[in-house]
Each structure stands twice: as structure tokens, then as C-alpha cells.
Design a protein around this motif. Structure first.
Motif, mmCIF file in Angstrom:
data_model
loop_
_atom_site.group_PDB
_atom_site.id
_atom_site.type_symbol
_atom_site.label_atom_id
_atom_site.label_comp_id
_atom_site.label_asym_id
_atom_site.label_seq_id
_atom_site.Cartn_x
_atom_site.Cartn_y
_atom_site.Cartn_z
ATOM 1 N N LEU A 1 11.716 4.107 -50.734
ATOM 2 C CA LEU A 1 12.649 3.047 -50.359
ATOM 3 C C LEU A 1 11.854 1.764 -50.155
ATOM 4 O O LEU A 1 10.959 1.708 -49.310
ATOM 5 N N ILE A 2 12.170 0.718 -50.921
ATOM 6 C CA ILE A 2 11.371 -0.504 -50.872
ATOM 7 C C ILE A 2 12.129 -1.702 -50.305
ATOM 8 O O ILE A 2 11.585 -2.805 -50.260
ATOM 9 N N GLY A 3 13.351 -1.509 -49.852
ATOM 10 C CA GLY A 3 14.092 -2.630 -49.283
ATOM 11 C C GLY A 3 15.581 -2.388 -49.336
ATOM 12 O O GLY A 3 16.039 -1.250 -49.417
ATOM 13 N N GLY A 4 16.342 -3.476 -49.301
ATOM 14 C CA GLY A 4 17.787 -3.351 -49.359
ATOM 15 C C GLY A 4 18.474 -4.604 -48.878
ATOM 16 O O GLY A 4 17.836 -5.628 -48.589
ATOM 17 N N HIS A 5 19.789 -4.523 -48.781
ATOM 18 C CA HIS A 5 20.583 -5.677 -48.346
ATOM 19 C C HIS A 5 21.803 -5.178 -47.593
ATOM 20 O O HIS A 5 22.389 -4.146 -47.949
ATOM 21 N N SER A 6 22.173 -5.884 -46.549
ATOM 22 C CA SER A 6 23.347 -5.506 -45.760
ATOM 23 C C SER A 6 24.231 -6.715 -45.524
ATOM 24 O O SER A 6 23.759 -7.863 -45.490
ATOM 25 N N ILE A 7 25.523 -6.443 -45.390
ATOM 26 C CA ILE A 7 26.493 -7.474 -45.038
ATOM 27 C C ILE A 7 27.440 -6.919 -43.984
ATOM 28 O O ILE A 7 27.565 -5.702 -43.826
#
Length: 316
Positions: free
Chosen positions: A103-109
């Protein structure tokens, strides 16, 4: 909208799903895929596991090895405690660790409705990319997981499923297609797809369309959850199954001997379903045996690819 084109795009928009392949050298092509959805189980940790397993499946179905992933999260922060999100993320992380994916990152809203999934990057040799569009007459069809998760989840929501059945279907959805993908790489595979929201017959219809071939399914050989068949006979069918049936009914013909409940299960929308593999007919039995030896116990030969009127599926 106009999409850019490039001669290195091996499989893209024509795949009609959420994955594409881009050749970066004579030895390596990148598989890019993305998938996310709303919770299908109450336990947040298991939801994370299932969402991750589901997102990885496209890479396995295309003959690739997933390598990295990025989280996609929509979370109702004002209505739900952050501990729930932590459990979901941990479930995803643990499933990725099992798959040896980083897992190298991500985005949340912030959103009113909880959603979770991942964007996954994998690699494959450019000459070994599997698509769903290369069916060959004489091939046999092999399915690696039993059907019925959509129907059983409907029963769970209705309070009609036992604790044991809930645990069984949860673990089935959270199981990776990694082992099956590794085994099939040793055989002469013409085409492959993973069985998800369109159900078995919906995804097989995608494979048959434009292939110049037809398919015959032997309904009694299709692995399915016995409880799902019982619930289907009671009429406990998710709306998605009816939509799948309506969309593909013109190209599918059932023998009179196939019970309606079994027909319904074959249209049942699956979450993190198995691989549907089109393999050289002479190798089908050996493939099934190898899958079972590797722990894919529900693997079964369920049909065949044949000459005949194009874009037809017969279920007998």
C-alpha cells in the motif's frame, strides 16, 4: 469525452470493465485497475478485506501479479466514528499483505455514504495478457468459486441467515484469487475474467459477444452455495440478478429441465467472485485437479466453447 490513444495500450476501454494494460517494454506491461463499493457486511474489518480482495481480482484475471495499491475512501465523518474507518483500512492492509502487495498511499473524501476500495497496479509480460475476448472452440470453462454470495447477503440483510452461514460467505468473498491465478498460468488459457456484479452468465455473455463462438453451460456442474439455491427457491433474489437477466436474456437459452432457482443463482451478482477460465479442452481436467490440490476446492469444469450461432449461450 475524447480518450487519448497509444499503440502501447494493449487492453483498455474495449475491455468494458475497470482495468487496462499498458506496455512499457518488451518484457513488462502495467495492469491498472480500480474498484470500490459500499459495505456489504456489517463488520468493518471484514468489509476492508473483501473490498481489497475484490480490487485485486482484475489483475489476477488478466494473468498479472499485483504489486502496489492505493486506498479510495468516502467516509461520513460527522455520523460515524473514525474507529470504523481504522478497522476498514486495517482489513484492507492485512489482505494486501497476504497478497504481497504494498500500500503506497490513497485519497479520502467526506461523504454521506461510506465507500471503500483500491486502485491496484500489477505487472504482466506483454505476450501473456489474458482478456475475455479470445475464446476458442473446444475450450472448456472452469469456475473457481461457488456462486450465491449476492443471494446469501440478501438473506443476511433480511435476518434469515445463520451466524455460520454469514461467516462462511464472508470468508468466501474475502478469499483471494491469487492461488487460482498462479495455477492457471501453467496451462494453455485462451481467456479469463472474474465473476462479479453481472453474475456468471452476464460475465460469460461479455466473453461470448464478438468472439465468433457460443458457449454451453452444464448447470448441474456449476458450483454454488446450497443455501443460496434454497433462498432462491423462496424468491429471495437481489434486484441486480433480475437486471442481469433482463439485459442478457436475448442471448441465453435455458433447457426446460433447468429449475428457475438455479437460473437465478447463475445471474446472481457476486462480490469478489471466482475466476471464469477458458482453457484448452485437453487440459481442463488437469487444471481442475491442480486447482483442487492447491486448495481451490470448489473449482469445477462447468461448460464448453463451441461453434454455432454467434453470441449464444445454452444452459442445459
Amino acid at each position: 469525452m475524447v480518450f487519448p490513444t497509444d499503440e502501447n495500450v494493449l487492453v483498455g476501454l474495449d475491455r468494458a470493465d475497470d482495468a487496462g494494460v499498458y506496455k512499457i517494454s518488451d518484457e513488462i506491461a502495467l495492469i491498472q485497475t480500480v474498484d470500490f463499493f459500499t459495505p456489504i457486511v456489517d463488520d468493518p474489518y471484514w468489509f476492508g478485506q473483501i473490498a481489497a480482495a475484490n480490487a485485486l481480482s482484475d489483475v489476477y484475471a488478466m494473468g498479472g501479479a499485483p504489486k502496489t495499491a492505493m486506498n479510495l475512501v468516502a467516509f461520513p465523518v460527522k455520523e460515524m466514528d473514525l474507529s470504523v474507518l481504522r478497522q476498514i483500512i486495517q482489513g484492507g492492509i492485512d489482505k494486501l499483505a497476504e497478497a504481497e502487495v504494498v500500500l503506497i498511499g490513497g485519497h479520502s473524501i467526506e461523504d454521506k455514504e461510506l465507500k471503500y476500495g483500491l486502485s491496484v497496479t500489477g505487472i504482466v509480460h506483454p505476450t501473456r495478457v489474458l482478456t475475455k475476448k479470445n475464446l476458442q472452440p473446444g475450450d472448456q470453462l472452469v469456475l473457481t468459486k461457488p456462486l450465491g454470495t449476492g443471494i446469501v447477503n440478501t438473506a443476511i440483510k433480511a435476518g434469515m441467515a445463520s451466524t455460520e452461514l454469514t461467516d462462511k460467505v464472508t470468508r468466501l468473498m474475502a478469499s483471494l484469487n491469487r492461488e487460482a491465478a498462479g495455477i492457471m498460468s501453467e496451462f494453455n488459457i485462451s481467456a479469463c475474467t472474474d465473476v462479479t456484479g453481472f453474475g456468471l452468465l452476464g460475465h460469460l455473455a461479455e466473453m461470448v459477444c464478438g468472439s465468433g463462438t457460443s458457449a454451453r453451460i452444464f448447470s448441474e456442474q456449476v458450483p454454488l452455495m446450497a443455501e443460496a439455491l434454497e433462498f432462491a427457491a423462496m424468491g429471495l433474489i437481489p434486484a441486480g440478478a433480475y437486471k442481469n437477466m433482463e439485459f442478457r436474456k436475448s442471448m441465453i437459452e435455458f433447457a426446460p429441465t433447468v429449475p428457475r432457482s438455479r437460473q437465478d443463482v447463475m445471474f446472481d451478482p457476486q462480490t469478489s467472485g471466482g475466476l471464469l477460465i477458458s482453457v484448452d479442452g485437453h487440459q481442463a481436467d488437469n487444471l481442475v485437479a491442480a486447482l483442487k490440490d492447491a486448495g481451490v476446492h470448489d473449482a469445477a469444469r462447468i461448460g464448453e466453447i463451441c461453434n454455432g450461432p454467434q453470441e449464444q449461450i445454452w444452459v442445459v
